[in-house]
Design an enzyme around this catalytic site. Structure first.
Site, PDB file in Angstrom:
ATOM      1  N   TYR A 143      -1.721   5.702   4.569  1.00  0.00           N
ATOM      2  CA  TYR A 143      -2.143   4.741   3.898  1.00  0.00           C
ATOM      3  C   TYR A 143      -3.521   5.008   3.042  1.00  0.00           C
ATOM      4  CZ  TYR A 143      -4.774   0.092   2.870  1.00  0.00           C
ATOM      5  OH  TYR A 143      -5.256  -1.244   2.386  1.00  0.00           O
ATOM      6  N   GLY A 146      -2.068   7.668   0.537  1.00  0.00           N
ATOM      7  CA  GLY A 146      -1.422   6.988  -0.367  1.00  0.00           C
ATOM      8  C   GLY A 146      -2.263   6.090  -1.538  1.00  0.00           C
ATOM      9  N   ASP A 204     -16.999   1.712  21.697  1.00  0.00           N
ATOM     10  CA  ASP A 204     -18.428   1.059  22.186  1.00  0.00           C
ATOM     11  C   ASP A 204     -18.594  -0.376  21.480  1.00  0.00           C
ATOM     12  OD1 ASP A 204     -19.450   2.351  20.156  1.00  0.00           O
ATOM     13  OD2 ASP A 204     -20.539   3.520  21.619  1.00  0.00           O
TER      14      ASP A 204
HETATM   15  P1  NAD Z   1      -0.814  -8.214   3.325  1.00  0.00           P
HETATM   16  O1  NAD Z   1      -0.053  -7.198   4.155  1.00  0.00           O
HETATM   17  O2  NAD Z   1      -1.019  -9.483   3.529  1.00  0.00           O
HETATM   18  O3  NAD Z   1      -0.147  -8.268   1.865  1.00  0.00           O
HETATM   19  C1  NAD Z   1       0.803  -7.187   1.374  1.00  0.00           C
HETATM   20  C2  NAD Z   1       2.103  -7.869   0.826  1.00  0.00           C
HETATM   21  O4  NAD Z   1       2.749  -6.533   0.257  1.00  0.00           O
HETATM   22  C3  NAD Z   1       2.854  -8.557   2.054  1.00  0.00           C
HETATM   23  O5  NAD Z   1       3.165  -9.728   1.299  1.00  0.00           O
HETATM   24  C4  NAD Z   1       4.174  -7.745   2.027  1.00  0.00           C
HETATM   25  O6  NAD Z   1       5.154  -8.168   2.315  1.00  0.00           O
HETATM   26  C5  NAD Z   1       4.144  -7.214   0.696  1.00  0.00           C
HETATM   27  N1  NAD Z   1       4.801  -5.683   0.457  1.00  0.00           N
HETATM   28  C6  NAD Z   1       4.750  -4.644   1.363  1.00  0.00           C
HETATM   29  N2  NAD Z   1       5.256  -3.434   0.882  1.00  0.00           N
HETATM   30  C7  NAD Z   1       6.063  -4.259   0.052  1.00  0.00           C
HETATM   31  C8  NAD Z   1       7.232  -3.444  -0.763  1.00  0.00           C
HETATM   32  N3  NAD Z   1       7.557  -2.094  -0.702  1.00  0.00           N
HETATM   33  N4  NAD Z   1       7.728  -4.159  -1.703  1.00  0.00           N
HETATM   34  C9  NAD Z   1       7.355  -5.267  -2.002  1.00  0.00           C
HETATM   35  N5  NAD Z   1       6.379  -6.055  -1.397  1.00  0.00           N
HETATM   36  C10 NAD Z   1       5.666  -5.274  -0.315  1.00  0.00           C
HETATM   37  O7  NAD Z   1      -2.200  -7.341   3.077  1.00  0.00           O
HETATM   38  P2  NAD Z   1      -3.396  -7.975   2.165  1.00  0.00           P
HETATM   39  O8  NAD Z   1      -4.571  -7.910   3.003  1.00  0.00           O
HETATM   40  O9  NAD Z   1      -3.062  -9.177   1.332  1.00  0.00           O
HETATM   41  O10 NAD Z   1      -3.621  -6.814   1.088  1.00  0.00           O
HETATM   42  C11 NAD Z   1      -3.082  -6.672  -0.021  1.00  0.00           C
HETATM   43  C12 NAD Z   1      -3.554  -5.513  -0.851  1.00  0.00           C
HETATM   44  O11 NAD Z   1      -4.784  -5.309  -0.947  1.00  0.00           O
HETATM   45  C13 NAD Z   1      -2.760  -4.188  -0.290  1.00  0.00           C
HETATM   46  O12 NAD Z   1      -2.721  -3.448  -1.249  1.00  0.00           O
HETATM   47  C14 NAD Z   1      -4.057  -3.576   0.587  1.00  0.00           C
HETATM   48  O13 NAD Z   1      -4.093  -2.163   0.378  1.00  0.00           O
HETATM   49  C15 NAD Z   1      -5.460  -3.972  -0.241  1.00  0.00           C
HETATM   50  N6  NAD Z   1      -6.770  -4.204   0.353  1.00  0.00           N
HETATM   51  C16 NAD Z   1      -6.825  -5.343   1.302  1.00  0.00           C
HETATM   52  C17 NAD Z   1      -7.943  -5.039   2.317  1.00  0.00           C
HETATM   53  C18 NAD Z   1      -8.269  -6.313   3.117  1.00  0.00           C
HETATM   54  O14 NAD Z   1      -9.130  -6.181   3.986  1.00  0.00           O
HETATM   55  N7  NAD Z   1      -7.356  -7.264   3.219  1.00  0.00           N
HETATM   56  C19 NAD Z   1      -8.862  -3.941   2.203  1.00  0.00           C
HETATM   57  C20 NAD Z   1      -8.443  -2.969   1.135  1.00  0.00           C
HETATM   58  C21 NAD Z   1      -7.418  -3.108   0.369  1.00  0.00           C
END
Ligand code: NAD
Ligand code: UDP
Length: 318
Positions: A143, A146, A204
């Site tokens: 992650y 990536g 903790d």
């Molecule tokens: P989430 O898991 O709810 O949403 C991710 C979405 O991407 C899902 O709908 C999933 O089905 C889709 N997805 C995953 N792999 C895919 C693929 N190969 N092809 C098509 N669709 C795909 O997560 P989220 O919390 O909504 O996060 C959204 C973005 O924000 C992500 O890129 C995540 O890395 C980033 N992010 C989120 C947070 C957080 O706290 N929520 C923090 C840092 C970064």
């Protein structure tokens, strides 16, 4: 504008789609439903300005759009570690495909990066200029490395192919529509408290995080996308809490009788995290507005309703 949201059926993507639809845009939601679901965008189904496409971004796709918000990627450790090779492919091949699409149609490209690019930070709070301390071979690497490659790809397409990019680094965000089995700390603790089972604290509980409410984050997204600044920009709430403090707050709010249970700390779990948001304040005039207690009570209400309706649904099925 015609706007593509990858990962649009997920937690953050669906909140973003709500904002874009209300603003009158044509929105295409692209998702493979790995962690997202149709329920999150149900309210827009049948609206002629909304299109839902089931597609995996590791495969190319041809579409005509003006802007791309690229969010597709599982965000919770249990989900991104379930199939780490797929997580890397989504971040690298998937981001490359979406940048290729942006290049072909000259669309503005917004990358949802993460505070995880700072790894287990030696600098606190973390400004955008900090280059991070990341393990390349650990269980979180699929992650965080990536996402680091995704940022590199975005900047290389920008320099080499003039793709108009915006890069946001998102810090821990919470709110309605998080999955019950999401595995992230806020959803775990709320669901456990509502079910009356012990709240799990890894280690903790002295490790810290900073929690941003979803609506604040989405406001930051829209401001960055429509600004002239390429990024990266931190978007997060600088209020910093230990996990033990968070657990006690949720315990007090939901169920003071529920116990706390300590479990082993996962490998490479960052010890502390807090955004320096000076840049977002200066460039976007953005800062969070929803205090933790208020955001938690809205999130608790959403879980209470969903868990309640699940009980009703299973009663009907039986
Ligand atoms: P989430 O898991 O709810 O949403 C991710 C979405 O991407 C899902 O709908 C999933 O089905 C889709 N997805 C995953 N792999 C895919 C693929 N190969 N092809 C098509 N669709 C795909 O997560 P989220 O919390 O909504 O996060 C959204 C973005 O924000 C992500 O890129 C995540 O890395 C980033 N992010 C989120 C947070 C957080 O706290 N929520 C923090 C840092 C970064
Ligand atoms: N955590 C916890 N109990 C849980 C889930 C998570 O104590 O039930 C801890 C986890 O070890 C980490 C922090 O809470 O230190 C935030 O975890 P999360 O998975 O929400 O986000 P991330 O670690 O990716 O910031």
């Amino acid at each position: 504008m015609r706007i593509l949201v990858t990962g649009g059926a997920g937690f953050l993507g669906s909140h973003l789609i709500d904002r874009l639809m209300i603003a009158g845009h044509d929105v295409i939601c692209l998702d493979n439903f790995y962690t997202g679901n149709k329920q999150n965008v149900l309210q827009w189904m049948g609206n002629p300005k909304f299109e839902l496409i089931r597609h995996d971004i590791t495969e190319p796709i041809r579409l005509e759009v003006d802007q791309i918000y690229h969010l597709a990627c599982p965000a919770s450790p249990i989900h991104y570690q379930y199939n780490p090779v797929k997580t890397i492919k989504t971040n690298v091949l998937g981001t490359m495909n979406m940048l290729g699409l942006a290049k072909r149609v000259k669309a503005r490209f917004f990358l949802a990066s993460t505070s995880e690019v700072y790894g287990d930070p030696e600098v606190h709070p973390q400004p955008e200029s900090y280059r991070g301390s990341v393990n390349t071979i650990g269980i979180r690497s699929c992650y965080d490395e990536g996402k680091r490659v995704a940022e590199t790809l975005a900047f290389d397409y920008h320099r080499q192919n003039e793709v108009d990019i915006r890069v946001v680094r998102i810090f821990n965000t919470y709110g309605p529509r998080m999955l019950e089995n999401d595995g992230r700390v806020v959803s775990n603790l709320i669901v456990q408290a509502l079910k009356g089972i012990p709240l799990t604290i890894y280690g903790d509980g002295s490790q810290t995080r900073s929690f941003c409410y979803a609506s604040d984050l989405i406001e930051g997204f829209i401001r960055l996308m429509n600004s002239d600044y390429v990024g990266p920009v931190n978007i997060g709430n600088p209020g910093e809490y230990t996990i033990l403090q968070l657990a006690k707050t949720i315990q007090d709010m939901v169920n003071p009788n529920v116990a706390l249970k300590f479990e082993p700390l996962p490998q490479d779990d960052p010890r502390r995290r807090k955004p320096d948001i000076t840049l977002a304040k200066q460039l976007l005039n953005w800062e969070p507005t929803v205090p933790l207690q208020e955001g938690l009570s809205r999130t608790i209400a959403d879980f209470r309703q969903r868990l309640g309706s699940e009980v009703v649904a299973s009663a009907v099925l039986r």
